[in-house]
Write a protein that holds these residues in place. Structure first.
Motif, mmCIF file in Angstrom:
data_model
loop_
_atom_site.group_PDB
_atom_site.id
_atom_site.type_symbol
_atom_site.label_atom_id
_atom_site.label_comp_id
_atom_site.label_asym_id
_atom_site.label_seq_id
_atom_site.Cartn_x
_atom_site.Cartn_y
_atom_site.Cartn_z
ATOM 1 N N SER A 189 48.816 31.247 42.728
ATOM 2 C CA SER A 189 48.856 32.453 43.545
ATOM 3 C C SER A 189 48.621 32.195 45.011
ATOM 4 O O SER A 189 48.699 33.114 45.816
ATOM 5 C CB SER A 189 47.810 33.459 43.044
ATOM 6 N N LEU B 289 61.899 36.561 52.256
ATOM 7 C CA LEU B 289 61.853 37.795 51.493
ATOM 8 C C LEU B 289 62.127 39.000 52.366
ATOM 9 O O LEU B 289 62.739 39.975 51.935
ATOM 10 C CB LEU B 289 60.493 37.935 50.793
ATOM 11 N N GLN C 179 57.226 27.428 42.974
ATOM 12 C CA GLN C 179 57.277 28.886 43.006
ATOM 13 C C GLN C 179 58.137 29.366 44.175
ATOM 14 O O GLN C 179 58.976 30.265 44.024
ATOM 15 C CB GLN C 179 55.867 29.461 43.113
ATOM 16 N N GLN D 192 61.495 31.684 43.982
ATOM 17 C CA GLN D 192 61.612 32.951 44.689
ATOM 18 C C GLN D 192 62.843 32.964 45.584
ATOM 19 O O GLN D 192 63.560 33.971 45.658
ATOM 20 C CB GLN D 192 60.343 33.237 45.505
ATOM 21 N N TRP E 4 50.316 34.791 39.652
ATOM 22 C CA TRP E 4 51.457 34.877 40.557
ATOM 23 C C TRP E 4 52.027 36.283 40.464
ATOM 24 O O TRP E 4 52.841 36.584 39.596
ATOM 25 C CB TRP E 4 52.470 33.817 40.148
ATOM 26 N N GLN E 5 51.610 37.155 41.358
ATOM 27 C CA GLN E 5 51.992 38.568 41.283
ATOM 28 C C GLN E 5 53.502 38.757 41.320
ATOM 29 O O GLN E 5 54.050 39.595 40.593
ATOM 30 C CB GLN E 5 51.340 39.357 42.422
ATOM 31 N N TRP E 6 54.179 38.001 42.158
ATOM 32 C CA TRP E 6 55.631 38.123 42.256
ATOM 33 C C TRP E 6 56.286 37.898 40.901
ATOM 34 O O TRP E 6 57.202 38.621 40.508
ATOM 35 C CB TRP E 6 56.157 37.112 43.278
ATOM 36 N N TYR E 7 55.816 36.891 40.166
ATOM 37 C CA TYR E 7 56.401 36.618 38.847
ATOM 38 C C TYR E 7 56.120 37.775 37.876
ATOM 39 O O TYR E 7 56.991 38.165 37.095
ATOM 40 C CB TYR E 7 55.850 35.314 38.271
ATOM 41 N N GLU F 240 55.861 40.867 38.549
ATOM 42 C CA GLU F 240 56.790 41.946 38.856
ATOM 43 C C GLU F 240 58.192 41.609 38.377
ATOM 44 O O GLU F 240 58.950 42.497 37.962
ATOM 45 C CB GLU F 240 56.775 42.216 40.358
ATOM 46 N N LEU F 241 58.546 40.330 38.416
ATOM 47 C CA LEU F 241 59.872 39.913 37.960
ATOM 48 C C LEU F 241 60.007 40.063 36.453
ATOM 49 O O LEU F 241 61.003 40.622 35.962
ATOM 50 C CB LEU F 241 60.123 38.457 38.363
ATOM 51 N N ARG G 244 65.986 43.239 41.113
ATOM 52 C CA ARG G 244 64.866 42.898 41.989
ATOM 53 C C ARG G 244 65.315 41.890 43.032
ATOM 54 O O ARG G 244 65.861 40.842 42.699
ATOM 55 C CB ARG G 244 63.696 42.315 41.193
ATOM 56 N N ALA G 245 65.093 42.254 44.300
ATOM 57 C CA ALA G 245 65.304 41.326 45.412
ATOM 58 C C ALA G 245 66.679 40.679 45.376
ATOM 59 O O ALA G 245 66.826 39.487 45.592
ATOM 60 C CB ALA G 245 64.211 40.258 45.424
#
Length: 568
Positions: free
Chosen positions: A2, A16, A103, A107, A129-132, A134-135, A212-213
């Protein structure tokens, strides 16, 4: 992982930020699937099914023309290496499997449009890993013992779920998740917690997708058992999920909330619809299949204004159908909706662009490039979203807006229906649902309690007039006056009353409302009715509505096929 080194955090933030606008749904043409990466590193529990999963995906690749590279080596996660893959499948990974640089590379890959497909324990991975998180959509929380359960397939049009039955019974290890992802993802299937023990979510999504993204993610909680990877239904679902993630198949992965089913695949829901004109539909496996025509299956229980209508449809070949919007009661004539509403056409081969799939039939053609990118071929299921706000009609095909048209017709409030075009023009429909963006005007009388002054020879009782069946009727004794009263259950605002008379009709009658069933206010009166259908605009409130006949037009009694009371 993280935490990122400072320079890496800055670079990643810039990347991003540049791609933030891509978090919105975007139109990307489906491209043939050529190469994917299957990632199986575990830093926690390792599933014995992983080798079988790799083998199954390799078989799918061989059968469908794409290359499968499998690895447990996290050093594969570099920007240059990932760029060769259309999607990365995280197959039952567990724990902390990537370092900071890996990571960041992943991303960047996703921000550039690379796809993600997660299977089972992919949700038991990278908790820091917050991004993961959410993915993937939701993190694993707990699970009961492996057991049989019923999967409720909510999306029966997507590439990963269209082949499945509405209720799919199978044995697996059923994950509970730390949070319900429904508000953020398109739920494709969920668990019926009453069918097994140990579920603790209530509403329990188990398979989903989302954008997403600039990328697309697909996840399923299924796939724990070794037997899963020999199950054709599961492996076909897995193939569809990979195709969705890689954008090799069109998919609508926008969250879907606030919709009410009008046809949910059951006979009970179908009984609320009516057929106008010849032909009809059969019902099997939650699917309507056209028979003969030209006719129209329409929903009489409400007129709709300011709404989003969604439904799934499939043509087996060069066939024909359509969705009708914004029309009044057709009174048995399927041509009235053609003349007074609009048809959103289903026919991809008509030479006239204004009469092809996605057109507002005869009025405006869809964008041909957008439609070509979004449309699935005959034999595959597609999804329409038809949004009507005032006289503006917007047509989405599999999540992509392909048409909009401002009508000159009075379509702002009306009925909806689906067409059976004729023999040999086969069409299938599923899962018809609607979201009201304003309050619906509904038939308040439908199946409500009824009292009447009399019944002809003990036959044709009062409830027949409000049962939603056009083939049953209420008939009174051969005398004046007579009345029929409907209890709406609570005080309601009444805007319209429709009377569908049989041969024995009223020459003179009043429509009355009451708060208590004792004191009545007349909101409409006539002495010159000529039978047929009296569709009357009124303004009144009350719990009770009465039609009070004072003069018969024939020597018989009063006879109503249907009594509809519309309001809020």
């Amino acid at each position: 992982m993280s935490r990122y080194p400072a320079l890496l955090r800055i670079a990643l933030a810039l990347a991003l930020a540049c791609s933030a606008i891509l978090a919105l749904p975007v139109t990307v043409s489906a491209a043939p699937l050529t190469k994917i990466l299957v990632f199986t590193k575990t830093a926690g529990f390792r599933h014995s099914s992983i080798p079988l999963g790799i083998a199954a995906i390799q078989r799918l690749g061989s059968a469908n023309g794409f290359t499968v590279v499998a690895t447990e080596d996290a050093t594969a996660f570099t920007t240059a290496n990932l760029a060769q893959y259309q999607a990365v499948v995280w197959l039952s990974t567990t724990g902390d499997v990537l370092n900071d640089a890996q990571q960041a590379a992943f991303q960047s890959y996703v921000a550039a449009g690379g796809g993600y497909a997660g299977v089972h324990a992919a949700a038991d991975t990278e908790y820091g890993w917050q991004w993961y998180g959410e993915l993937v959509g939701a993190y694993f929380d707990s699970h009961p013992a492996t057991q049989q359960a019923t999967v409720r397939v909510e999306d029966r049009a997507g590439a990963s779920t269209s082949h499945l039955p509405a209720a799919w019974t199978r044995t697996d290890e059923w994950y509970n998740y730390r949070a319900n992802p429904r508000a953020r993802v398109k739920v494709l299937a969920s668990l019926d917690e009453s069918s097994y023990s140990g579920g603790n979510m209530g509403d329990h999504p188990i398979t989903w997708c989302h954008d997403r993204a600039g990328s697309r993610a697909w996840y399923t909680g299924l796939g724990h058992t070794e037997e899963s990877y020999a199950d054709p239904a599961f492996t076909r679902m897995l193939l569809g999920g990979i195709q969705i993630a890689a954008r090799a198949k069109p998919a609508d992965c926008r969250p879907e909330t606030g919709y009410t089913p009008l046809f949910d695949g059951t006979q009970t829901s179908l009984a609320k619809w009516r057929q106008a004109g010849p032909g009809g539909f059969t019902l099997a496996d939650g699917t309507l299949t056209s028979v003969g025509g030209m006719g129209l299956l329409w929903y009489p229980g409400a007129t709709f204004g300011d709404y989003s209508l969604k439904l799934d449809w499939m043509m087996p070949g060069d066939d024909n159908g359509g969705v009708f919007i914004g029309f009044p009661d057709p009174q048995g004539d399927p041509w009235k909706p053609v003349d007074q509403g609009h048809e959103i056409q289903i026919d991809a081969t008509d030479a006239d662009p204004s009469r092809t799939t996605g057109s507002v039939y005869g009025f405006k053609a869809p964008d041909p490039a957008l439609r070509a990118a979004a449309l699935k071929p005959p034999g595959e299921w597609n999804t329409y979203e038809i949004a009507v706000h005032g006289r503006l009609v917007e047509v989405h095909l599999n999540g992509v807006k392909i048409n909009d048209y401002t009508s000159t017709r009075d379509i702002a409030n009306g009925h909806i229906g689906v067409q059976n075009d004729g023999a040999g023009m086969d069409i299938h429909y599923r899962n018809i649902r609607i979201r009201q963006d304003s309050t619906a005007v509904t038939d308040l009388a439908l199946r409500r309690p009824v009292t009447v002054s009399s019944v002809e020879n003990g036959q044709h009782p009062g409830p027949n007039a409000v049962d939603g069946n056009p083939g049953t009727r209420w008939s009174s004794a051969y005398a004046d006056p007579q009345w029929i009263t409907v209890d709406l259950g609570a005080a309601r605002s009444i805007s319209r009353v429709k009377l569908t008379w049989e041969t024995a009709y009223a020459r003179a009658y009043q429509i009355q409302t009451s708060a208590d069933g004792a004191t009545w206010t007349t909101v409409h009166a006539t002495t010159t009715s000529d039978g047929g259908v009296d569709d009357i605009a009124v303004a009144g409130t009350g719990r009770y509505v009465r039609v009070h006949g004072t003069q018969r037009a024939t020597g018989w009694g009063y006879s109503l096929w249907d009594l509809n009371i519309y309001g809020r």
